[in-house]
Design a protein around this motif. Structure first.
Motif, PDB file in Angstrom:
ATOM      1  N   ALA A  59      40.086 -85.748 -49.254  1.00  0.00           N
ATOM      2  CA  ALA A  59      40.039 -85.037 -47.978  1.00  0.00           C
ATOM      3  C   ALA A  59      40.765 -83.705 -48.130  1.00  0.00           C
ATOM      4  O   ALA A  59      41.976 -83.657 -48.205  1.00  0.00           O
ATOM      5  N   ASP A  60      40.000 -82.649 -48.222  1.00  0.00           N
ATOM      6  CA  ASP A  60      40.581 -81.322 -48.316  1.00  0.00           C
ATOM      7  C   ASP A  60      39.843 -80.403 -47.360  1.00  0.00           C
ATOM      8  O   ASP A  60      39.112 -80.858 -46.490  1.00  0.00           O
ATOM      9  N   GLU A  61      40.000 -79.113 -47.537  1.00  0.00           N
ATOM     10  CA  GLU A  61      39.382 -78.164 -46.620  1.00  0.00           C
ATOM     11  C   GLU A  61      37.861 -78.249 -46.658  1.00  0.00           C
ATOM     12  O   GLU A  61      37.205 -78.153 -45.625  1.00  0.00           O
ATOM     13  N   SER A  86      36.008 -80.836 -47.323  1.00  0.00           N
ATOM     14  CA  SER A  86      35.583 -82.044 -46.624  1.00  0.00           C
ATOM     15  C   SER A  86      35.661 -81.838 -45.126  1.00  0.00           C
ATOM     16  O   SER A  86      34.791 -82.277 -44.376  1.00  0.00           O
ATOM     17  N   THR A  87      36.704 -81.164 -44.668  1.00  0.00           N
ATOM     18  CA  THR A  87      36.851 -80.894 -43.247  1.00  0.00           C
ATOM     19  C   THR A  87      35.727 -79.995 -42.760  1.00  0.00           C
ATOM     20  O   THR A  87      35.152 -80.229 -41.696  1.00  0.00           O
ATOM     21  N   ALA A  92      32.881 -80.924 -40.040  1.00  0.00           N
ATOM     22  CA  ALA A  92      32.672 -80.107 -38.849  1.00  0.00           C
ATOM     23  C   ALA A  92      31.212 -79.672 -38.742  1.00  0.00           C
ATOM     24  O   ALA A  92      30.598 -79.755 -37.669  1.00  0.00           O
TER      25      ALA A  92
END
Length: 149
Positions: free
Chosen positions: A85-87, A89-90, A94
């Motif tokens: 879970a990193d940027e 993945s975010t 989104a």
């Protein structure tokens, strides 16, 4: 009917059935080769459609069934490991939720348009029936020029 004639008819039917089965088997094998050559997924339904044979035919022939099952298993992709879970993945999450929301909105709008179209078709049908009830070919009123007063 003599036993000799009956035996001959039975033999003829058995020969025809065997020839039909061999033709279907050849068609299924050719379909599998064609699907592999085109890079399409190998499934019972795809082979059935391509070879124009029944689903039961494919399942009742162990050689064909085994071959289709092996090719189908080979074509299944191995699931990718879950990324940390990193940027990225975010961002992906989104964007995925935004796409999901837009798809839902689109489906709702299409459904509303279909409902409106259905209602308009119904009103159109009612108006046509009323026109037919009133005489069908009612003359369209002509525009008249009014003279000076």
């Amino acid at each position: 009917m003599t036993d000799d004639a009956r035996a001959k008819r039975t033999q003829t039917l058995a020969t025809a059935a065997k020839a039909k089965s061999q033709a279907k088997t050849a068609a299924a094998e050719k379909a599998i080769r064609n699907l592999v050559k085109r890079g399409e997924s190998i499934t019972f339904q795809a082979v059935q459609r391509e070879a124009n044979v029944s689903h039961a035919f494919l399942h009742n022939h162990p050689d064909l069934r085994g071959r289709i099952e092996r090719l189908r298993a080979q074509a299944r992709p191995v699931p990718a490991p879950t990324p940390p879970a990193d940027e990225q993945s975010t961002l992906v999450l989104a964007l995925t939720s935004q796409i999901t929301r837009l798809k839902k909105q689109h489906r709702e709008e299409v459904e509303a348009l279909r409902d409106a179209l259905e209602q308009a078709h119904g009103e159109n049908l009612d108006l046509r029936r009323e026109l037919a009830r009133r005489g069908g070919n009612a003359p369209v009123p002509q525009a008249r020029t009014i003279g000076p007063c």
